[in-house]
Design a protein around this motif. Structure first.
Motif, PDB file in Angstrom:
ATOM      1  N   VAL A 215       0.837  -1.204   0.000  1.00 41.55           N
ATOM      2  CA  VAL A 215       0.000   0.000   0.000  1.00 41.55           C
ATOM      3  C   VAL A 215       0.873   1.256   0.000  1.00 41.55           C
ATOM      4  N   ASP A 216       2.015   1.183   0.680  1.00 39.77           N
ATOM      5  CA  ASP A 216       2.934   2.326   0.725  1.00 39.77           C
ATOM      6  C   ASP A 216       3.593   2.586  -0.622  1.00 39.77           C
ATOM      7  N   LEU A 217       3.631   1.568  -1.478  1.00 40.77           N
ATOM      8  CA  LEU A 217       4.280   1.717  -2.778  1.00 40.77           C
ATOM      9  C   LEU A 217       3.390   2.415  -3.802  1.00 40.77           C
ATOM     10  N   LYS A 218       2.087   2.416  -3.542  1.00 42.93           N
ATOM     11  CA  LYS A 218       1.147   2.948  -4.542  1.00 42.93           C
ATOM     12  C   LYS A 218       1.367   4.434  -4.839  1.00 42.93           C
ATOM     13  N   ILE A 219       1.867   5.178  -3.868  1.00 46.59           N
ATOM     14  CA  ILE A 219       2.058   6.617  -4.084  1.00 46.59           C
ATOM     15  C   ILE A 219       3.191   6.901  -5.085  1.00 46.59           C
ATOM     16  N   TYR A 220       4.022   5.903  -5.332  1.00 46.25           N
ATOM     17  CA  TYR A 220       5.142   6.086  -6.257  1.00 46.25           C
ATOM     18  C   TYR A 220       4.866   5.520  -7.651  1.00 46.25           C
TER      19      TYR A 220
ATOM     20  N   TYR B 161       5.766   4.913 -13.492  1.00 41.64           N
ATOM     21  CA  TYR B 161       5.221   4.754 -14.844  1.00 41.64           C
ATOM     22  C   TYR B 161       5.875   5.740 -15.802  1.00 41.64           C
ATOM     23  N   TRP B 162       5.909   7.019 -15.432  1.00 42.49           N
ATOM     24  CA  TRP B 162       6.444   8.033 -16.335  1.00 42.49           C
ATOM     25  C   TRP B 162       7.949   7.900 -16.531  1.00 42.49           C
ATOM     26  N   LEU B 163       8.668   7.473 -15.521  1.00 41.16           N
ATOM     27  CA  LEU B 163      10.103   7.205 -15.684  1.00 41.16           C
ATOM     28  C   LEU B 163      10.322   6.085 -16.694  1.00 41.16           C
ATOM     29  N   CYS B 164       9.463   5.078 -16.641  1.00 44.93           N
ATOM     30  CA  CYS B 164       9.559   3.965 -17.602  1.00 44.93           C
ATOM     31  C   CYS B 164       9.255   4.446 -19.018  1.00 44.93           C
ATOM     32  N   MET B 165       8.295   5.357 -19.164  1.00 42.19           N
ATOM     33  CA  MET B 165       7.979   5.882 -20.495  1.00 42.19           C
ATOM     34  C   MET B 165       9.155   6.688 -21.047  1.00 42.19           C
ATOM     35  N   ILE B 166       9.797   7.469 -20.179  1.00 38.83           N
ATOM     36  CA  ILE B 166      10.982   8.227 -20.593  1.00 38.83           C
ATOM     37  C   ILE B 166      12.102   7.275 -21.005  1.00 38.83           C
ATOM     38  N   LEU B 167      12.247   6.191 -20.252  1.00 38.11           N
ATOM     39  CA  LEU B 167      13.278   5.195 -20.563  1.00 38.11           C
ATOM     40  C   LEU B 167      12.993   4.518 -21.903  1.00 38.11           C
TER      41      LEU B 167
ATOM     42  N   ALA C 100       8.561  -1.677 -18.222  1.00 42.62           N
ATOM     43  CA  ALA C 100       7.365  -0.890 -18.581  1.00 42.62           C
ATOM     44  C   ALA C 100       6.105  -1.742 -18.501  1.00 42.62           C
ATOM     45  N   LYS C 101       6.238  -3.009 -18.787  1.00 40.08           N
ATOM     46  CA  LYS C 101       5.097  -3.945 -18.689  1.00 40.08           C
ATOM     47  C   LYS C 101       4.530  -3.932 -17.275  1.00 40.08           C
ATOM     48  N   ILE C 102       5.407  -3.996 -16.291  1.00 36.25           N
ATOM     49  CA  ILE C 102       4.976  -3.994 -14.892  1.00 36.25           C
ATOM     50  C   ILE C 102       4.448  -2.619 -14.500  1.00 36.25           C
ATOM     51  N   ALA C 103       5.091  -1.570 -15.019  1.00 37.24           N
ATOM     52  CA  ALA C 103       4.637  -0.206 -14.717  1.00 37.24           C
ATOM     53  C   ALA C 103       3.214   0.012 -15.227  1.00 37.24           C
ATOM     54  N   LEU C 104       2.903  -0.530 -16.401  1.00 41.95           N
ATOM     55  CA  LEU C 104       1.555  -0.379 -16.955  1.00 41.95           C
ATOM     56  C   LEU C 104       0.518  -1.090 -16.079  1.00 41.95           C
ATOM     57  N   ILE C 105       0.833  -2.304 -15.640  1.00 41.54           N
ATOM     58  CA  ILE C 105      -0.102  -3.042 -14.779  1.00 41.54           C
ATOM     59  C   ILE C 105      -0.360  -2.267 -13.489  1.00 41.54           C
ATOM     60  N   MET C 106       0.708  -1.736 -12.897  1.00 41.47           N
ATOM     61  CA  MET C 106       0.571  -0.978 -11.654  1.00 41.47           C
ATOM     62  C   MET C 106      -0.226   0.296 -11.876  1.00 41.47           C
ATOM     63  N   MET C 107       0.039   0.977 -12.995  1.00 33.51           N
ATOM     64  CA  MET C 107      -0.662   2.221 -13.283  1.00 33.51           C
ATOM     65  C   MET C 107      -2.157   1.977 -13.473  1.00 33.51           C
ATOM     66  N   LEU C 108      -2.510   0.913 -14.180  1.00 38.08           N
ATOM     67  CA  LEU C 108      -3.926   0.591 -14.368  1.00 38.08           C
ATOM     68  C   LEU C 108      -4.589   0.278 -13.030  1.00 38.08           C
TER      69      LEU C 108
END
Length: 369
Positions: free
Chosen positions: A64-69, A74-80, A110-118
């Motif tokens: 739950v503490d990780l959700k704020i990041y 996500y955006w760092l992954c998009m930049i990468l 980025a695959k994991i970042a997308l799942i987390m962002m959704l």
């Protein structure tokens, strides 16, 4: 965020050790097969050790503490991904690798970042996914990584993302008519992209065409597929490793298919251990997916449910696709077999993601004061 270097007893009791054991067994089995076809098995084991160490740290932090990041991540992954397009290394026709002391594949992260962002966005929207405004917003978040990855071009990872999104949309109760319309739009888009002369390279088209009739392209685009199928068939039921007279000839796939330790590791596995080995491996995967879905059902919040569903969908599609292309029922797309194929960044990302699923399962009970 980390309150202690040790898990407390109550949390530890909720840890799914079955998942941990299954993951380790799959990776070690894969490392052995990697060693037989490329000699890189020990490197895979080193990546496993590093992955488990980082996974332990992930377990110490309440997810739950990780959700704020998540949005920053996500955006760092998009930049990468954008950086990769211009400064990445090209391997097998795709510019999808970045050197950071060792090579990583940003699309995997980025695959994991997308799942987390959704997961985060759906929770923010209170799962009102059939609202047109919300649907557009979610579509934009999905489209950004897909466009950046398809431009590499990496059609395999693009397909993975599409099916992950499809699984999440279904779990989020997206109206079936909307879901069907979305799939129809994707099909039309694929046809358009196929005929546009952009995004899809000639060799990628050749692989799909050859899949439909590999014998007619035996000396060209159908060569790898036919060699993989031959290797699978040569393993019989018990495999060459259990047949003394065939052990000396147990490297057919490695000798005839480039990079067998990645795309065609399932063919290597079946050649070594036959149909029996394939059944054992697929059974381990089946158990893993079953346990991840069980965690999704019991998650205490929407983010936990969506992330677990996303991972279960990823495993299901990637396994079906990779195993399917080794036996000739799926086109060659470059999708690797999770936890089994060789690849440090892929293994690290996958194991740490499973650790996050375990974290969700450990903390599924809401705290009552």
């Amino acid at each position: 965020m980390i309150k202690s270097l040790f898990l407390d007893r109550k949390t530890l009791k909720e840890l799914d050790f079955g998942i941990i054991i299954t993951v380790i067994l799959i990776v070690l089995f894969g490392a052995y097969n990697i060693a037989t076809c490329s000699g890189k098995g020990s490197q895979q084991v080193k990546w496993l050790i590093l992955s488990l160490a980082i996974s332990y740290i992930v377990l110490l932090i309440d997810y739950v503490d990780l959700k704020i990041y998540v949005k920053i991540f996500y955006w760092l992954c998009m930049i990468l991904l954008l950086y990769t397009l211009y400064f990445g290394r090209t391997i097998n026709g795709a510019t999808g690798w970045v050197y950071v002391g060792f090579y990583i594949q940003p699309a995997e992260i980025a695959k994991i970042a997308l799942i987390m962002m959704l997961g985060v966005k759906l929770e923010d929207m209170e799962f009102k996914v059939n609202n047109i405004r919300n649907l557009i917003i979610l579509g934009i978040y999905c489209a950004i990584p897909m466009v950046l990855i398809i431009k590499q071009p990496d059609m395999g990872m693009t397909m993975v993302l599409f099916f992950i999104v499809l699984g999440i949309a279904f779990a989020a109760n997206l109206n079936l008519k909307v879901l069907g319309a979305g799939i129809l739009i994707v099909i039309i888009s694929v046809v358009g992209i196929w005929n546009s002369g952009h995004f899809i390279k000639d060799y990628q088209k050749g692989r799909i065409i050859a899949f439909l009739d590999p014998e007619s392209y035996a000396l060209g685009d159908g060569y790898q597929l036919l060699q993989a199928m031959t290797g699978v068939g040569s393993g019989g039921f018990f495999g060459k490793k259990f047949t003394v007279e065939n052990q000396a000839n147990a490297n057919y796939v490695a000798s005839n298919v480039p990079e067998p330790q990645t795309d065609f590791i399932f063919a290597v596995t079946t050649e070594n251990f036959g149909t029996l080995g394939a059944i054992v491996l697929l059974s381990l995967y089946g158990f893993l997916i079953y346990r991840i879905i069980a965690i999704a059902k019991k998650a205490k919040d929407g983010f936990g449910m969506i992330f677990s569903v996303g991972m279960a969908t990823y495993f299901t599609f990637a396994i079906l696709q990779n195993a399917g292309m080794a036996i000739g029922i799926m086109p060659i797309t470059g999708i690797t077999l999770p936890l089994t194929s060789y690849g440090g960044s892929s293994l690290l990302t996958t194991v740490v993601s499973i650790a996050l699923v375990l974290n969700i399962g450990m903390r599924r009970k809401k705290i009552v004061f």
